[in-house]
Every structure is written in C-alpha cells, then in structure tokens.
Motif scaffolding. Sequence first.
Motif, mmCIF file in Angstrom:
data_model
loop_
_atom_site.group_PDB
_atom_site.id
_atom_site.type_symbol
_atom_site.label_atom_id
_atom_site.label_comp_id
_atom_site.label_asym_id
_atom_site.label_seq_id
_atom_site.Cartn_x
_atom_site.Cartn_y
_atom_site.Cartn_z
ATOM 1 N N ARG A 13 0.834 -1.201 0.000
ATOM 2 C CA ARG A 13 0.000 0.000 0.000
ATOM 3 C C ARG A 13 0.868 1.250 0.000
ATOM 4 O O ARG A 13 2.002 1.238 0.470
ATOM 5 C CB ARG A 13 -0.941 0.010 1.205
ATOM 6 C CG ARG A 13 -0.299 0.280 2.547
ATOM 7 C CD ARG A 13 -1.329 0.857 3.518
ATOM 8 N NE ARG A 13 -0.828 0.988 4.878
ATOM 9 C CZ ARG A 13 -0.065 1.971 5.299
ATOM 10 N NH1 ARG A 13 0.347 2.914 4.457
ATOM 11 N NH2 ARG A 13 0.330 2.036 6.563
ATOM 12 N N PRO A 14 0.362 2.378 -0.511
ATOM 13 C CA PRO A 14 1.129 3.629 -0.480
ATOM 14 C C PRO A 14 1.182 4.199 0.932
ATOM 15 O O PRO A 14 0.421 3.789 1.814
ATOM 16 C CB PRO A 14 0.338 4.540 -1.425
ATOM 17 C CG PRO A 14 -1.059 4.001 -1.375
ATOM 18 C CD PRO A 14 -0.932 2.515 -1.195
ATOM 19 N N LEU A 15 2.083 5.121 1.152
ATOM 20 C CA LEU A 15 2.168 5.780 2.457
ATOM 21 C C LEU A 15 0.901 6.588 2.702
ATOM 22 O O LEU A 15 0.380 7.246 1.788
ATOM 23 C CB LEU A 15 3.384 6.696 2.508
ATOM 24 C CG LEU A 15 4.762 6.037 2.337
ATOM 25 C CD1 LEU A 15 5.851 7.107 2.320
ATOM 26 C CD2 LEU A 15 5.020 5.029 3.431
ATOM 27 N N ASN A 16 0.390 6.551 3.926
ATOM 28 C CA ASN A 16 -0.783 7.353 4.242
ATOM 29 C C ASN A 16 -0.366 8.762 4.655
ATOM 30 O O ASN A 16 0.829 9.085 4.730
ATOM 31 C CB ASN A 16 -1.631 6.673 5.334
ATOM 32 C CG ASN A 16 -0.838 6.427 6.614
ATOM 33 O OD1 ASN A 16 0.041 7.199 6.972
ATOM 34 N ND2 ASN A 16 -1.158 5.333 7.301
ATOM 35 N N ASN A 17 -1.349 9.604 4.924
ATOM 36 C CA ASN A 17 -1.056 11.014 5.230
ATOM 37 C C ASN A 17 -0.183 11.164 6.474
ATOM 38 O O ASN A 17 0.742 11.986 6.514
ATOM 39 C CB ASN A 17 -2.363 11.788 5.419
ATOM 40 C CG ASN A 17 -3.141 11.908 4.120
ATOM 41 O OD1 ASN A 17 -2.557 11.873 3.035
ATOM 42 N ND2 ASN A 17 -4.450 12.052 4.216
ATOM 43 N N LYS A 18 -0.466 10.351 7.485
ATOM 44 C CA LYS A 18 0.302 10.441 8.726
ATOM 45 C C LYS A 18 1.758 10.074 8.482
ATOM 46 O O LYS A 18 2.674 10.744 8.970
ATOM 47 C CB LYS A 18 -0.315 9.513 9.774
ATOM 48 C CG LYS A 18 0.384 9.533 11.118
ATOM 49 C CD LYS A 18 -0.295 8.603 12.110
ATOM 50 C CE LYS A 18 0.439 8.608 13.455
ATOM 51 N NZ LYS A 18 -0.215 7.682 14.428
ATOM 52 N N SER A 53 2.482 -0.304 -5.062
ATOM 53 C CA SER A 53 1.564 0.588 -4.355
ATOM 54 C C SER A 53 0.615 1.338 -5.286
ATOM 55 O O SER A 53 -0.417 1.850 -4.842
ATOM 56 C CB SER A 53 2.354 1.595 -3.515
ATOM 57 O OG SER A 53 3.239 2.341 -4.337
ATOM 58 N N ASP A 54 0.943 1.436 -6.580
ATOM 59 C CA ASP A 54 0.073 2.151 -7.514
ATOM 60 C C ASP A 54 -0.875 1.206 -8.264
ATOM 61 O O ASP A 54 -1.529 1.611 -9.228
ATOM 62 C CB ASP A 54 0.907 2.939 -8.524
ATOM 63 C CG ASP A 54 1.850 2.044 -9.325
ATOM 64 O OD1 ASP A 54 1.994 0.854 -8.980
ATOM 65 O OD2 ASP A 54 2.454 2.540 -10.296
ATOM 66 N N THR A 86 -2.054 -4.374 11.095
ATOM 67 C CA THR A 86 -3.172 -3.446 11.196
ATOM 68 C C THR A 86 -2.885 -2.181 10.396
ATOM 69 O O THR A 86 -1.765 -1.653 10.420
ATOM 70 C CB THR A 86 -3.455 -3.091 12.677
ATOM 71 O OG1 THR A 86 -4.572 -2.186 12.737
ATOM 72 C CG2 THR A 86 -2.254 -2.430 13.334
ATOM 73 N N GLY A 87 -3.858 -1.715 9.634
ATOM 74 C CA GLY A 87 -3.688 -0.520 8.823
ATOM 75 C C GLY A 87 -3.007 -0.754 7.493
ATOM 76 O O GLY A 87 -2.668 0.201 6.791
ATOM 77 N N SER A 88 -2.801 -2.025 7.104
ATOM 78 C CA SER A 88 -2.087 -2.310 5.854
ATOM 79 C C SER A 88 -3.005 -2.332 4.639
ATOM 80 O O SER A 88 -2.529 -2.487 3.514
ATOM 81 C CB SER A 88 -1.342 -3.647 5.959
ATOM 82 O OG SER A 88 -2.243 -4.702 6.241
ATOM 83 N N GLY A 89 -4.311 -2.207 4.825
ATOM 84 C CA GLY A 89 -5.230 -2.108 3.692
ATOM 85 C C GLY A 89 -5.986 -3.382 3.370
ATOM 86 O O GLY A 89 -6.490 -3.536 2.257
ATOM 87 N N LYS A 90 -6.107 -4.285 4.326
ATOM 88 C CA LYS A 90 -6.810 -5.559 4.082
ATOM 89 C C LYS A 90 -8.286 -5.338 3.786
ATOM 90 O O LYS A 90 -8.826 -5.879 2.813
ATOM 91 C CB LYS A 90 -6.653 -6.481 5.297
ATOM 92 C CG LYS A 90 -5.228 -6.848 5.629
ATOM 93 C CD LYS A 90 -5.149 -7.761 6.834
ATOM 94 C CE LYS A 90 -5.717 -7.123 8.078
ATOM 95 N NZ LYS A 90 -5.000 -5.889 8.485
ATOM 96 N N THR A 91 -8.951 -4.557 4.622
ATOM 97 C CA THR A 91 -10.384 -4.327 4.437
ATOM 98 C C THR A 91 -10.647 -3.562 3.143
ATOM 99 O O THR A 91 -11.624 -3.830 2.436
ATOM 100 C CB THR A 91 -10.952 -3.545 5.637
ATOM 101 O OG1 THR A 91 -10.763 -4.336 6.830
ATOM 102 C CG2 THR A 91 -12.442 -3.282 5.461
#
Length: 297
Positions: A13-18, A53-54, A86-91
């Motif tokens: 996944r790409p980097l998130n805003n945080k 990531s793209d 957690t937060g890796s984009g599974k859902t």
Amino acid sequence: MTSTSVRVALRVRPLNNKETLQNCNECLTIIPDAPQILIGTDKSFTFDYVFPSDTEQEEVFQDCVSPLIDKFVEGYNVTILAYGQTGSGKTYSMGTALDGSNISPENQGIVPRAISKLFAVLNKRKEKNPTFDFEVYVSFLELYNEDLIDLLNPPCRENNKKGKSDLMIREDVNSQIYWAGIKEVQVSDPVELLGQLQKGSLCRTVASTDMNMVSSRSHAIFSVILKQTRVENLEENKENDAPPPETSTTSKRKSKQKSLTSKITSKFHFVDLAGSERLKRTNAVGDRAKEGIAING
C-alpha cells in the motif's frame, strides 16, 4: 509455486497522510518483471503475485480472483484470505468496509467485483440452458475474542454476552470442519447480496488505535454458498428389428428421452483477518489491549 492450490499475493500500500507528514520512506524494492521484493539490500522474498503501491483494484481482481470465480461455478470450494499488519489495507482490498455503498466503482474491492461477476456468469448460463437453476445464500461470521458471532443474526451477539451462543464448530463423519447454527440468507441479485454484506459489516467490532483510526478488532468470514441444479437430456436410441418395406432403405429409430439431474454445492469464503499488531505501537490499553492479544494469539 503454480503446482499447488494455494497462491500467495503481496500487495504494497502507499504511504498514508500520517506517514507522509512524518517523512517516512518506503522500505520495499520491487524487482521488475518478477513477483519478488527486496527488503534492504540482502533479503528477498518471492510470491505468486506482487502488486506495487500504484496497483488499481481492478488489476488485483483480474489477476487473483477472477479465475477463482470460474472454479467456484464449476463446483470447487474457494477461500480468499487477507492477512497483514493493522492498517495495511486488508479491508480496503477485500471491499468489506462499513461505507461500502459510498465507494466509487474504481475503488471497489474484491468482494463486490466477485459478486458482480458471479451473477453475470450464472445468468449467462441460465440463458443458454433454461433447465439450469441456481440458488445463492450468504452467511457472515465474526470471531471476536475467541467467541463466534453471527453478524446476520443480531440476537446472536446478545446471546454471546449471556453465555448462550448457538454457534458451534463441529467435524462431520468425513473429517470436514463446519459450523452449526449460523444463519444463511438467500439472495437473488448482487444488490441484495451486497446489502447483506453491508448489514453485517455495520455489526463488526471496530475501534481506533494509534496505527488505525478504524481498526477491525475481529476476524470476519463472509461466505457465499452456491447451489446449482443441472438437467442433462440423455437420448436412448433403439433400432427397429423389421422396418416396413416402404422404408427398408432407411433405418428407423425410436427415441426414448431420459434426463440426468445433478446438484452441486460449493462455497466461496472471503476472510478478512484482524490486523496483527504490537501493543507498543498501537498504545492500546484496557479492552483494546485484550483484543490485540486475542488477535495475535
């Protein structure tokens, strides 16, 4: 790897805003023209599929899931399992988010796309063969702190709190594992099926941690059960022993129609696992910490 029935895909996944604000950098290097990644300079890992990531949702679906729908309709049982931190984009990848109805078509995940293709294939088969019939059922199960909860049957959660759960995991005479007492809802089209998915997703246990604002605190298994009925006509021909003189040059045959009815049941399980996590990174305390321990266990 292609000789096994188990395939493993890695999606970055790409980097998130945080992470962007914290000046984080991507730590993975993807090897061009190979399903391989490099961590650092000396650790490489090979998978069946690697998605940078793209990568768009449609590409993930076409490469990994679309062929499985064809196998599912043929009568094979299929499972797709999303695993990661957690937060890796599974859902997101699975398409089981709470606000699924508000997601644009290009961002739809695996489940909505799979359901659309499934009904398209089934309806096409029925057009070609009017004797073909099918029924589709869905169930939605949650495993939260080692308790089974039926997300399509709201009273189940209350019964769990009272210690009166009707859901049980059992083994049949063929050593096959199954769960008893779960509610299966019949659906007739993609809209109705995805409505059940959204209904169950709203009942899932989620909470906020330092690593994920909407962290799934449970494992979820969304199952699609397909029951097909196929009728094949078998023609039995018998030649007359003594054809009439006027038709002696032509062999007359009597046709006797017989039909063979076959019923096939197959299941497609979409598993969205709660993300593995470290308490020192999530800063979870109290119930959140207990959930994290159960998830990692």
